[in-house]
Design an enzyme around this catalytic site. Structure first.
Site, PDB file in Angstrom:
ATOM      1  N   LYS A 268       1.002  -1.347  -0.178  1.00 40.03           N
ATOM      2  CA  LYS A 268      -0.026  -0.009  -0.046  1.00 40.03           C
ATOM      3  C   LYS A 268       0.895   1.108  -0.064  1.00 40.03           C
ATOM      4  O   LYS A 268       1.767   1.328   0.784  1.00 40.03           O
ATOM      5  CB  LYS A 268      -0.922   0.038   1.225  1.00 40.03           C
ATOM      6  CG  LYS A 268      -1.818   1.325   1.414  1.00 40.03           C
ATOM      7  CD  LYS A 268      -2.500   1.041   2.675  1.00 40.03           C
ATOM      8  CE  LYS A 268      -3.603   2.538   3.043  1.00 40.03           C
ATOM      9  NZ  LYS A 268      -4.464   2.301   4.103  1.00 40.03           N
ATOM     10  N   ASP A 273      -2.724  10.017   4.028  1.00 37.38           N
ATOM     11  CA  ASP A 273      -4.187   9.508   4.188  1.00 37.38           C
ATOM     12  C   ASP A 273      -5.061  10.583   5.157  1.00 37.38           C
ATOM     13  O   ASP A 273      -4.860  10.509   6.312  1.00 37.38           O
ATOM     14  CB  ASP A 273      -4.244   8.105   4.665  1.00 37.38           C
ATOM     15  CG  ASP A 273      -5.665   7.686   4.971  1.00 37.38           C
ATOM     16  OD1 ASP A 273      -6.873   8.419   4.326  1.00 37.38           O
ATOM     17  OD2 ASP A 273      -5.926   6.478   5.535  1.00 37.38           O
ATOM     18  N   LYS A 280     -10.749  12.142   8.443  1.00 40.71           N
ATOM     19  CA  LYS A 280     -10.205  11.882   9.628  1.00 40.71           C
ATOM     20  C   LYS A 280     -10.216  13.109  10.698  1.00 40.71           C
ATOM     21  O   LYS A 280     -10.116  14.111  10.300  1.00 40.71           O
ATOM     22  CB  LYS A 280      -8.620  11.292   9.582  1.00 40.71           C
ATOM     23  CG  LYS A 280      -8.705   9.997   8.860  1.00 40.71           C
ATOM     24  CD  LYS A 280      -7.110   9.491   8.997  1.00 40.71           C
ATOM     25  CE  LYS A 280      -6.940   8.068   8.324  1.00 40.71           C
ATOM     26  NZ  LYS A 280      -7.625   7.229   8.732  1.00 40.71           N
ATOM     27  N   ASP A 291       1.241   6.095   5.796  1.00 43.33           N
ATOM     28  CA  ASP A 291       0.331   5.091   5.255  1.00 43.33           C
ATOM     29  C   ASP A 291       0.853   4.467   3.923  1.00 43.33           C
ATOM     30  O   ASP A 291       0.265   3.909   3.338  1.00 43.33           O
ATOM     31  CB  ASP A 291      -0.856   6.059   4.913  1.00 43.33           C
ATOM     32  CG  ASP A 291      -2.175   5.052   5.018  1.00 43.33           C
ATOM     33  OD1 ASP A 291      -1.822   3.901   5.672  1.00 43.33           O
ATOM     34  OD2 ASP A 291      -3.326   5.294   4.474  1.00 43.33           O
ATOM     35  N   ASP A 350     -12.446   6.807   3.535  1.00 48.75           N
ATOM     36  CA  ASP A 350     -11.213   6.571   4.246  1.00 48.75           C
ATOM     37  C   ASP A 350     -10.838   5.113   4.381  1.00 48.75           C
ATOM     38  O   ASP A 350     -10.091   4.558   4.650  1.00 48.75           O
ATOM     39  CB  ASP A 350     -11.529   7.026   5.825  1.00 48.75           C
ATOM     40  CG  ASP A 350     -10.325   7.095   6.772  1.00 48.75           C
ATOM     41  OD1 ASP A 350      -9.333   7.120   6.025  1.00 48.75           O
ATOM     42  OD2 ASP A 350     -10.452   7.109   7.822  1.00 48.75           O
ATOM     43  N   ARG A 354      -7.911  -0.456   0.603  1.00 47.51           N
ATOM     44  CA  ARG A 354      -8.338  -1.756  -0.066  1.00 47.51           C
ATOM     45  C   ARG A 354      -8.770  -1.317  -1.566  1.00 47.51           C
ATOM     46  O   ARG A 354      -8.726  -2.270  -2.323  1.00 47.51           O
ATOM     47  CB  ARG A 354      -9.486  -2.201   0.635  1.00 47.51           C
ATOM     48  CG  ARG A 354     -10.590  -1.359   0.873  1.00 47.51           C
ATOM     49  CD  ARG A 354     -11.537  -1.855   2.007  1.00 47.51           C
ATOM     50  NE  ARG A 354     -11.258  -1.583   3.054  1.00 47.51           N
ATOM     51  CZ  ARG A 354     -11.657  -1.677   4.208  1.00 47.51           C
ATOM     52  NH1 ARG A 354     -13.046  -2.476   4.346  1.00 47.51           N
ATOM     53  NH2 ARG A 354     -11.355  -1.101   5.331  1.00 47.51           N
TER      54      ARG A 354
HETATM   55  N1  BES Z   1      -4.481   4.154   7.022  1.00 44.20           N
HETATM   56  C1  BES Z   1      -5.753   3.719   7.698  1.00 44.20           C
HETATM   57  C2  BES Z   1      -5.695   2.694   8.805  1.00 44.20           C
HETATM   58  C3  BES Z   1      -4.606   3.070   9.802  1.00 44.20           C
HETATM   59  C4  BES Z   1      -5.290   3.682  10.899  1.00 44.20           C
HETATM   60  C5  BES Z   1      -3.284   3.031   9.913  1.00 44.20           C
HETATM   61  C6  BES Z   1      -4.478   3.983  12.088  1.00 44.20           C
HETATM   62  C7  BES Z   1      -2.374   3.254  10.688  1.00 44.20           C
HETATM   63  C8  BES Z   1      -2.843   3.738  12.003  1.00 44.20           C
HETATM   64  C9  BES Z   1      -7.015   3.245   6.617  1.00 44.20           C
HETATM   65  O1  BES Z   1      -6.753   3.709   5.459  1.00 44.20           O
HETATM   66  C10 BES Z   1      -8.120   3.676   7.227  1.00 44.20           C
HETATM   67  O2  BES Z   1      -8.437   4.712   7.368  1.00 44.20           O
HETATM   68  N2  BES Z   1      -8.973   2.550   7.663  1.00 44.20           N
HETATM   69  C11 BES Z   1     -10.279   2.805   8.187  1.00 44.20           C
HETATM   70  C12 BES Z   1     -11.173   1.760   7.544  1.00 44.20           C
HETATM   71  C13 BES Z   1     -12.658   2.207   7.791  1.00 44.20           C
HETATM   72  C14 BES Z   1     -13.028   3.284   7.227  1.00 44.20           C
HETATM   73  C15 BES Z   1     -13.388   0.883   7.292  1.00 44.20           C
HETATM   74  C16 BES Z   1     -10.102   2.332   9.733  1.00 44.20           C
HETATM   75  O3  BES Z   1      -9.270   1.695  10.190  1.00 44.20           O
HETATM   76  O4  BES Z   1     -10.871   3.334  10.415  1.00 44.20           O
HETATM   77 ZN    ZN Z   2      -5.023   4.686   4.677  1.00 43.26          ZN
HETATM   78 MN    MN Z   3      -7.936   5.566   5.113  1.00 47.74          MN
END
Ligand code: BES
Ligand code: ZN
Ligand code: MN
Length: 504
Positions: A268, A273, A280, A291, A350, A354
């Protein structure tokens, strides 16, 4: 840092500090520590006897020689109990002692690389590799953007000492291997620590080009138009909210005569992000420069796989995209069409990881690799489940997952498998498209992996969620605040195991 291997009498070496390891509860000093002890007026035996020095893991005692020998300081580093010894303890002890010495402005360090453990569970080469990695990783620093040197002193010289001539060859071999692997980890850390205004998708592609050039690897960078032609609607959707053009980086290493891809590594590469329109919250958002840690790890790994001349064909794919919320950005409820033709309802912008990964997976899967591993900072849920010191792993092929877990455990990079329960697939069913990008019902790491599994067909595939492990907020063992470079060592070790050694 200049790294050398030398053989000499231990009290004769001219050095700022001589690091010697000691097991917990060991009563008798080895030959070398014994010789140093005599020169130091038996201060070492005295501090063992009065209970100050126990040899516990993490313990470090520094004795000044006050001109009694060319060794200016003797640093005794604890390794813990001999029965519990693992290479990772040596790696950590080397890192922590070197870092402590650096803080005291010692710039020339020698580490005794022989007589560590006589159980012969590990080879002399393994010890040398672990010491070199520990020292290099523990001494790592990211100082590029400081305009003043402040009070900082870099360790300039590291010597691995063999007490006999015949140990030198094995130590050199192990140390070389360790240096190549640690340099890859540091390269990954550099990329992760680089802020997103410098490390754009284009900058990431430039670094990949440099890695490819240095190691004579084949590289292709797909531009937006190429991706449009290929129909990478999911990845392109994520990139729409950013002024930074997306790049899909593909690097290949051929270590054996065949056109088969033995191992495809997908990382990735979200250079920042923000969450996009599903923005966020502000607190901690600065960590989202990291990220792209999965992408950094696979690029660094392929460079060192090439430098180690492993007999294996590896291709890495890094979708590099910035997730921003401008007027052109995708919104929740939008429907995107992925490269494989699957339609995706956007629940959260967010859940972008994926979306870029599914097009990278769909793309590389067309070349029918024998195995695919994707590495991603994918879900906050993985941190909830496993914390910040353990990565998650899931996959459709247990033997591949097992091989990765074994490789990781040998490297001291903790991973834990989570289940890919088929029943949870309901959670990503959409009422308006083939699937949706946000799960309902908890188990966020599992539903994210299930989403990815839709794009790899029957190819053996594993997914590592490094959301917790890619970045650390404090120095710990050989980790330094910032990017960790996880899981570069696991990937290189896996490639070593899969290839059965070096190319002729
Ligand atoms: N990059 C984030 C995941 C992440 C969170 C990495 C904290 C490192 C530290 C990812 O893109 C994300 O935002 N995931 C969301 C998914 C949700 C919206 C289904 C999450 O984990 O909240
Ligand atoms: Zn992310
Ligand atoms: Mn995200």
């Amino acid at each position: 840092m200049d790294i050398k291997v030398a053989s000499a009498g231990i009290t004769k070496v001219e050095t700022g500090a001589m690091v010697v390891f000691m097991f917990e509860g060991e009563k008798r000093l080895g030959r070398e520590l014994g010789a140093l002890n005599r020169k130091l007026g038996k201060v070492i035996t005295a501090s063992i006897e009065n209970g100050e020095m126990k040899g516990r893991a993490g313990e470090l005692n520094v004795f000044h020689s006050l001109g009694r020998m060319p060794v200016q300081r003797v640093a005794v580093a604890g390794l813990g109990k001999k029965e519990e010894f693992k290479l990772d303890k040596l790696r950590a002890a080397a890192a922590e002692s070197c870092r402590a010495l650096k803080q005291n402005k010692v710039t020339d360090i020698t580490v005794l690389a022989t007589s560590i453990a006589d159980g012969r569970k590990f080879s002399q080469e393994d010890y040398a590799r672990a010491i070199t990695e520990g020292a290099m990783l523990g001494l790592y620093s990211f100082r590029k953007y400081f305009t003043k040197e402040n009070d900082f002193k870099e360790v300039k010289k590291l010597t691995l000492l063999s007490t006999s001539e015949d140990g030198v060859a094995a130590i050199k071999k192990g140390s070389n291997k360790g240096r190549i692997i640690a340099e890859a980890v540091c390269l990954a850390r550099d990329m992760v620590n680089e802020p997103a205004n410098y490390l754009t998708p284009a900058a990431m592609a430039d670094i990949a080009k440099k890695i490819a050039e240095d190691n004579k690897l084949e590289i292709t960078v797909l531009e937006r138009e190429d991706m449009q032609k290929l129909g990478m609607g999911a990845l392109l959707g994520v990139s729409r909210g950013s002024v930074q053009p997306p790049k899909m980086i593909i690097v290949s290493y051929k270590g054996r005569k065949s056109n088969d891809i033995d191992l495809a590594l997908v990382g990735k590469g979200i250079t920042f992000d923000t969450g996009g329109i599903s923005l966020k919250t502000a607190a901690g958002m600065e960590e989202m420069k990291a990220d792209m840690s999965g992408g950094a790890a696979v690029l660094a790994a392929i460079g060192s796989i090439a430098r180690l001349k492993l007999k294996i064909n590896v291709t890495v794919v890094v979708p590099a995209v910035e997730n921003m919320p401008d007027g052109g950005a995708i919104r929740p409820s939008d429907i995107l069409t992925a490269l494989t033709g699957k339609t995706i309802e956007i629940i959260s912008t967010d859940a972008e990881g994926r979306l870029i990964l599914c097009d990278a997976l769909g793309y590389i899967n067309k070349s029918k690799p024998k195995a695919i591993i994707d590495i991603a900072t994918l879900t906050g849920a993985c941190i909830v489940a496993l914390g910040k010191q353990c990565s998650g792993i899931l996959g459709n092929d247990q033997s591949l997952v097992d091989r990765i877990i074994e490789s990781a455990s040998e490297e001291g990079e903790a991973v834990w498998q989570l289940p890919l329960f088929e029943d949870y697939r309901d959670n990503i069913k959409s009422s308006v498209a083939d699937i949706k990008n946000g799960g309902s019902g908890g188990g966020g790491t599992i539903t994210a992996a299930l989403f990815l599994s839709e794009f790899v067909g029957d190819t053996p595939w594993a997914h590592m969620d490094i959301a917790g492990t890619n970045f650390t907020d404090r120095d710990r063992k050989y980790l330094v605040k910032g990017g960790t470079g996880v899981p570069v060592r696991t990937l290189v070790n896996l490639a070593i195991k899969m290839s059965g050694g070096r190319k002729k």
